[in-house]
Write a protein that holds these residues in place. Structure first.
Motif: not given
Length: 200
Positions: A84-85, A109-110, A122-124, A161-162
């Motif tokens: 998402y961005g 991010m997911q 699963t991760a968010d 995220i990186a």
């Protein structure tokens, strides 16, 4: 020390749909376009992109990568990575009905990773597991995509995220809903662990 690992045994389609439905109502922006791209590399690896563009200049991109040695062996594994961005329109051709966009690095991010017909994590980043020193719990996530992969451990949202975040340049066919995809840099590897940003 205990390491938080989110283990969920569920059908991939059901889990993915639940994630999409959970965030479908976020924000009041109208959808400007929905585009997709599917590709099979020829080595058992396939990838697909589903992109939603919104009127407020934001996007939702789901990138799915799978590797399959055959249904009878139940050796399918892969990842769904939803980003998402913000995006920028870089060109528009009304005659050809084409829209070129640049997707900036995601802000959220997911991740859904699956192996042998089961979801393994699963991760968010919006609901990141926090550390609790009093109970001996380290923050972050840790998982192993498949038997021959390295274990991935991500302590912070920024680190995750990186490593998983990507920028893309895409040409969207407004009439057909298809698109061309160009990754800025290298795509997330399908058959090995994602290296931490510090290791690059």
């Amino acid at each position: 020390m205990k390491k938080i690992k989110v283990l969920v045994v569920a059908a991939i389609a059901t889990l993915t749909m639940a994630i999409v439905m959970a965030f479908a109502g976020c924000g009041a922006a109208s959808i400007e376009g929905f585009y997709n791209y599917d590709n099979t590399v020829g080595t058992g690896i396939s990838e697909s992109y589903k992109l939603e563009l919104y009127s407020d200049g934001t996007y939702q991109l789901t990138y799915r990568q799978t590797w399959d040695m055959g249904a009878s062996l139940s050796l399918t594994y892969g990842r769904d990575v939803t980003s998402y961005g913000d995006y920028t329109v870089t060109a528009e051709d009304t005659e050809l009905q084409q829209l070129s966009v640049h997707l900036n690095m995601p802000e959220r991010m997911q991740l859904v990773a699956f192996h042998r017909q089961k979801t393994i994590i699963t991760a968010d980043t919006a609901m990141w597991p926090e550390a609790n020193e009093a109970e001996g719990i380290e923050g972050g996530i840790s998982y192993t995509l498949m038997e021959r992969a390295e274990t991935e451990t991500w302590a912070t949202v920024e680190e995750f995220i990186a490593a998983y975040g990507r920028e893309y340049d895409m040409v969207c066919e407004m009439g057909l809903g298809n698109m061309q995809v160009k990754v800025v840099g290298e795509q997330i590897p399908a058959t090995s662990a994602v290296p931490a940003a510090s290791a690059e």
